[in-house]
Design an enzyme around this catalytic site. Structure first.
Site, PDB file in Angstrom:
ATOM      1  N   CYS A  57       0.831  -1.211   0.000  1.00 38.89           N
ATOM      2  CA  CYS A  57       0.000   0.000   0.000  1.00 38.89           C
ATOM      3  C   CYS A  57       0.871   1.270   0.000  1.00 38.89           C
ATOM      4  O   CYS A  57       1.842   1.357   0.748  1.00 38.89           O
ATOM      5  CB  CYS A  57      -0.927  -0.003   1.219  1.00 38.89           C
ATOM      6  SG  CYS A  57      -2.034   1.424   1.241  1.00 38.89           S
ATOM      7  N   CYS A  61       0.317   4.966   6.947  1.00 39.06           N
ATOM      8  CA  CYS A  61      -0.318   4.748   8.256  1.00 39.06           C
ATOM      9  C   CYS A  61       0.689   4.023   9.158  1.00 39.06           C
ATOM     10  O   CYS A  61       1.082   2.892   8.847  1.00 39.06           O
ATOM     11  CB  CYS A  61      -1.580   3.915   8.099  1.00 39.06           C
ATOM     12  SG  CYS A  61      -2.644   4.501   6.768  1.00 39.06           S
ATOM     13  N   CYS A  64       0.366   0.300  10.316  1.00 38.22           N
ATOM     14  CA  CYS A  64      -0.066  -0.750   9.396  1.00 38.22           C
ATOM     15  C   CYS A  64       1.066  -1.563   8.780  1.00 38.22           C
ATOM     16  O   CYS A  64       2.018  -1.023   8.219  1.00 38.22           O
ATOM     17  CB  CYS A  64      -0.910  -0.128   8.286  1.00 38.22           C
ATOM     18  SG  CYS A  64      -1.614  -1.386   7.196  1.00 38.22           S
ATOM     19  N   CYS A 101     -16.542  -9.477   5.402  1.00 32.91           N
ATOM     20  CA  CYS A 101     -15.890  -8.211   5.075  1.00 32.91           C
ATOM     21  C   CYS A 101     -14.630  -8.435   4.246  1.00 32.91           C
ATOM     22  O   CYS A 101     -13.734  -9.173   4.655  1.00 32.91           O
ATOM     23  CB  CYS A 101     -15.551  -7.459   6.365  1.00 32.91           C
ATOM     24  SG  CYS A 101     -14.729  -5.881   6.063  1.00 32.91           S
ATOM     25  N   CYS A 133     -19.649  -6.572   3.386  1.00 32.23           N
ATOM     26  CA  CYS A 133     -18.951  -5.352   3.775  1.00 32.23           C
ATOM     27  C   CYS A 133     -17.638  -5.286   3.010  1.00 32.23           C
ATOM     28  O   CYS A 133     -17.060  -6.325   2.679  1.00 32.23           O
ATOM     29  CB  CYS A 133     -18.695  -5.397   5.284  1.00 32.23           C
ATOM     30  SG  CYS A 133     -17.764  -3.987   5.896  1.00 32.23           S
ATOM     31  N   CYS A 193     -19.574   1.644   8.672  1.00 32.36           N
ATOM     32  CA  CYS A 193     -18.819   1.001   9.741  1.00 32.36           C
ATOM     33  C   CYS A 193     -17.583   1.863   9.950  1.00 32.36           C
ATOM     34  O   CYS A 193     -16.747   1.965   9.050  1.00 32.36           O
ATOM     35  CB  CYS A 193     -18.435  -0.421   9.319  1.00 32.36           C
ATOM     36  SG  CYS A 193     -17.277  -1.222  10.451  1.00 32.36           S
ATOM     37  N   ARG A 265     -17.826  -3.249  17.795  1.00 30.00           N
ATOM     38  CA  ARG A 265     -17.019  -4.443  17.478  1.00 30.00           C
ATOM     39  C   ARG A 265     -15.688  -4.461  18.204  1.00 30.00           C
ATOM     40  O   ARG A 265     -14.893  -3.520  18.077  1.00 30.00           O
ATOM     41  CB  ARG A 265     -16.798  -4.530  15.963  1.00 30.00           C
ATOM     42  CG  ARG A 265     -16.104  -5.820  15.534  1.00 30.00           C
ATOM     43  CD  ARG A 265     -16.212  -6.046  14.044  1.00 30.00           C
ATOM     44  NE  ARG A 265     -17.593  -6.010  13.642  1.00 30.00           N
ATOM     45  CZ  ARG A 265     -18.081  -5.240  12.678  1.00 30.00           C
ATOM     46  NH1 ARG A 265     -17.286  -4.464  12.003  1.00 30.00           N
ATOM     47  NH2 ARG A 265     -19.353  -5.260  12.392  1.00 30.00           N
TER      48      ARG A 265
HETATM   49  N1  SAM Z   1      -6.745   0.357   3.170  1.00 29.69           N
HETATM   50  C1  SAM Z   1      -8.024   0.629   3.661  1.00 29.69           C
HETATM   51  C2  SAM Z   1      -8.068   1.748   4.671  1.00 29.69           C
HETATM   52  O1  SAM Z   1      -7.037   2.039   5.268  1.00 29.69           O
HETATM   53  O2  SAM Z   1      -9.128   2.317   4.866  1.00 29.69           O
HETATM   54  C3  SAM Z   1      -8.738  -0.570   4.226  1.00 29.69           C
HETATM   55  C4  SAM Z   1      -8.014  -1.557   5.103  1.00 29.69           C
HETATM   56  S1  SAM Z   1      -7.322  -0.926   6.614  1.00 29.69           S
HETATM   57  C5  SAM Z   1      -6.263  -2.192   7.086  1.00 29.69           C
HETATM   58  C6  SAM Z   1      -8.690  -0.923   7.745  1.00 29.69           C
HETATM   59  C7  SAM Z   1      -8.444  -0.447   9.135  1.00 29.69           C
HETATM   60  O3  SAM Z   1      -7.781  -1.438   9.893  1.00 29.69           O
HETATM   61  C8  SAM Z   1      -7.604   0.795   9.362  1.00 29.69           C
HETATM   62  O4  SAM Z   1      -8.289   1.968   9.124  1.00 29.69           O
HETATM   63  C9  SAM Z   1      -7.232   0.655  10.832  1.00 29.69           C
HETATM   64  O5  SAM Z   1      -8.202   1.273  11.641  1.00 29.69           O
HETATM   65  C10 SAM Z   1      -7.239  -0.849  11.058  1.00 29.69           C
HETATM   66  N2  SAM Z   1      -5.866  -1.344  11.285  1.00 29.69           N
HETATM   67  C11 SAM Z   1      -4.905  -1.491  10.349  1.00 29.69           C
HETATM   68  N3  SAM Z   1      -3.763  -1.943  10.907  1.00 29.69           N
HETATM   69  C12 SAM Z   1      -4.006  -2.086  12.236  1.00 29.69           C
HETATM   70  C13 SAM Z   1      -3.211  -2.509  13.329  1.00 29.69           C
HETATM   71  N4  SAM Z   1      -1.933  -2.848  13.180  1.00 29.69           N
HETATM   72  N5  SAM Z   1      -3.777  -2.536  14.555  1.00 29.69           N
HETATM   73  C14 SAM Z   1      -5.073  -2.172  14.714  1.00 29.69           C
HETATM   74  N6  SAM Z   1      -5.863  -1.760  13.706  1.00 29.69           N
HETATM   75  C15 SAM Z   1      -5.343  -1.701  12.479  1.00 29.69           C
HETATM   76 FE1  SF4 Z   2      -2.844   1.209   3.379  1.00 28.89          FE
HETATM   77 FE2  SF4 Z   2      -2.737   0.037   5.750  1.00 28.89          FE
HETATM   78 FE3  SF4 Z   2      -3.173   2.641   5.594  1.00 28.89          FE
HETATM   79 FE4  SF4 Z   2      -5.104   0.924   4.776  1.00 28.89          FE
HETATM   80  S1  SF4 Z   2      -4.321   1.163   6.855  1.00 28.89           S
HETATM   81  S2  SF4 Z   2      -4.375   2.777   3.729  1.00 28.89           S
HETATM   82  S3  SF4 Z   2      -3.809  -0.736   3.963  1.00 28.89           S
HETATM   83  S4  SF4 Z   2      -1.295   1.574   4.950  1.00 28.89           S
END
Ligand code: SAM
Ligand code: SF4
Ligand code: DTB
Length: 322
Positions: A57, A61, A64, A101, A133, A193, A265
């Site tokens: 990606c 973030c 992530c 989902c 979802c 959500c 959740r």
């Molecule tokens: N890429 C898309 C986005 O960021 O909206 C969808 C997938 S993203 C992984 C969905 C959500 O998962 C993120 O917004 C975050 O809140 C949660 N998430 C991701 N990594 C995480 C982590 N290491 N611990 C807890 N929540 C996490």
């Molecule tokens: Fe990309 Fe992870 Fe951020 Fe979703 S949470 S936009 S998968 S870096």
């Protein structure tokens, strides 16, 4: 009173902070009471999560494991074939899930072949009789409409943290981009959500500020995932301290009281919790969990479905029907 007029959209920071900081037993008692007015407290919704496109990606973030710029151990996986996804969905239904989902590690949806394939997946999962979802990153109004027409029931797009703390966690997009996508989802007639993560290094005020954004929306998100940071090796937050159970319980209870009609959740972080700790979260108003037949959330470990079903049995809880 279980009608929409009873829901409040004018919470103040002070009110929510006072709720969050109540003595824990009083807080849980209050949240459990609200929970019982609005929901069947012996039912837990099982939502199966599947990563349909993993890693690589472009976003940054800092929590992530799927961001291309961090050196994590995950395997990058292009968009899965539709048949594979539908086979997972079928199995999810057999295992008692009422929601499925599909998650993609995209910054935003593009109008290309991959999106056409997602549309097919949404149609297929919908035909299986599951609530469908998706969480695919940012969406335009037109893309949201296409998803709705294909039968999408809900779209997950988390606020993640407060507007004030947002830039400390993500620099490649802004808090307002998130709000805009949620608006597009809402306007298209898809349920929302949206929740967040605790354990990013944010203050209690940031947690409350995030909840305030959600609770003061014109319509509350129908489901609110509360994630405890899953610490992924190679990400900037890998050495953050583990989220304590009482912080999780306080966050869930405050969410339940502020948005009584929503599904709350208990999301990432369950693997690091005991059954007893999870039971506290259910008492505090959580009524949904993510399950997975692959024992993973997206890239981090999650309890197995067998273990989860055993836990529900031990606690006298049952999977919610669609
Ligand atoms: N890429 C898309 C986005 O960021 O909206 C969808 C997938 S993203 C992984 C969905 C959500 O998962 C993120 O917004 C975050 O809140 C949660 N998430 C991701 N990594 C995480 C982590 N290491 N611990 C807890 N929540 C996490
Ligand atoms: Fe990309 Fe992870 Fe951020 Fe979703 S949470 S936009 S998968 S870096
Ligand atoms: C949400 O709030 N939590 C889920 C889901 N929405 C997509 C994702 C949690 C991810 C946990 C870390 C991982 O496995 O990548």
């Amino acid at each position: 009173m279980r009608n929409r007029e009873a829901l409040r959209h004018d919470w103040t920071k002070e009110e929510l902070l006072a709720i969050y900081n109540k003595p824990i037993l009083e807080l849980v008692y209050e949240a459990a009471s609200v929970h019982r007015i609005w929901h069947k407290a012996d039912e837990i919704q099982l939502s199966t999560l599947l990563s349909v496109k993993t890693g690589g990606c472009p976003e940054d973030c800092s929590y992530c494991g799927q961001a291309a710029r961090y050196h994590t151990d995950i395997n990058v996986q292009a968009l899965l074939p539709t048949e594979t996804v539908l086979a997972h969905a079928k199995k999810a239904k057999e295992n008692g899930s009422s929601r499925f989902c599909m998650a993609a590690a995209w910054r935003e949806v593009r109008d290309n072949r991959d999106f056409d394939r997602i549309i097919d997946m949404v149609k297929g999962v919908n035909e299986l009789g599951l609530e469908v979802c998706c969480t695919l990153g940012m969406l335009t109004a037109h893309q949201a409409k296409r998803l709705q027409e294909a039968g999408l029931y809900a779209y997950n797009h988390n606020m993640d943290t407060s507007a004030e703390y947002y830039e400390k966690i993500i620099s490649t997009r802004q808090f307002d981009n998130r709000l805009n996508t949620i608006q597009n989802v809402r306007k298209a007639g898809i349920t929302v959500c949206s929740g967040g993560i605790i354990g990013l290094g944010e203050s209690t005020t940031d947690r409350i500020s995030m909840l305030l954004t959600l609770a003061n929306m014109d319509i509350h998100p129908e489901s609110v995932p509360i994630n405890a940071l899953a610490r992924v090796k190679g990400t900037p937050l890998e050495n953050n301290p583990k989220v304590g159970i009482w912080e999780m319980v306080r966050m869930i209870a405050t969410t339940r009281i502020a948005m009584p009609g929503s599904m709350v959740r208990l999301s990432a972080g369950r693997l690091e919790m005991t059954e007893t700790e999870q039971a506290w979260c259910f008492l505090a108003g959580a009524n949904s969990i993510f399950t997975s037949d692959r024992e993973t959330l997206l890239v981090t470990p999650n309890p197995s479905i067998t273990k989860d079903i055993q836990m529900l049995q031990n606690l006298g809880l049952k999977p919610m029907k669609k």
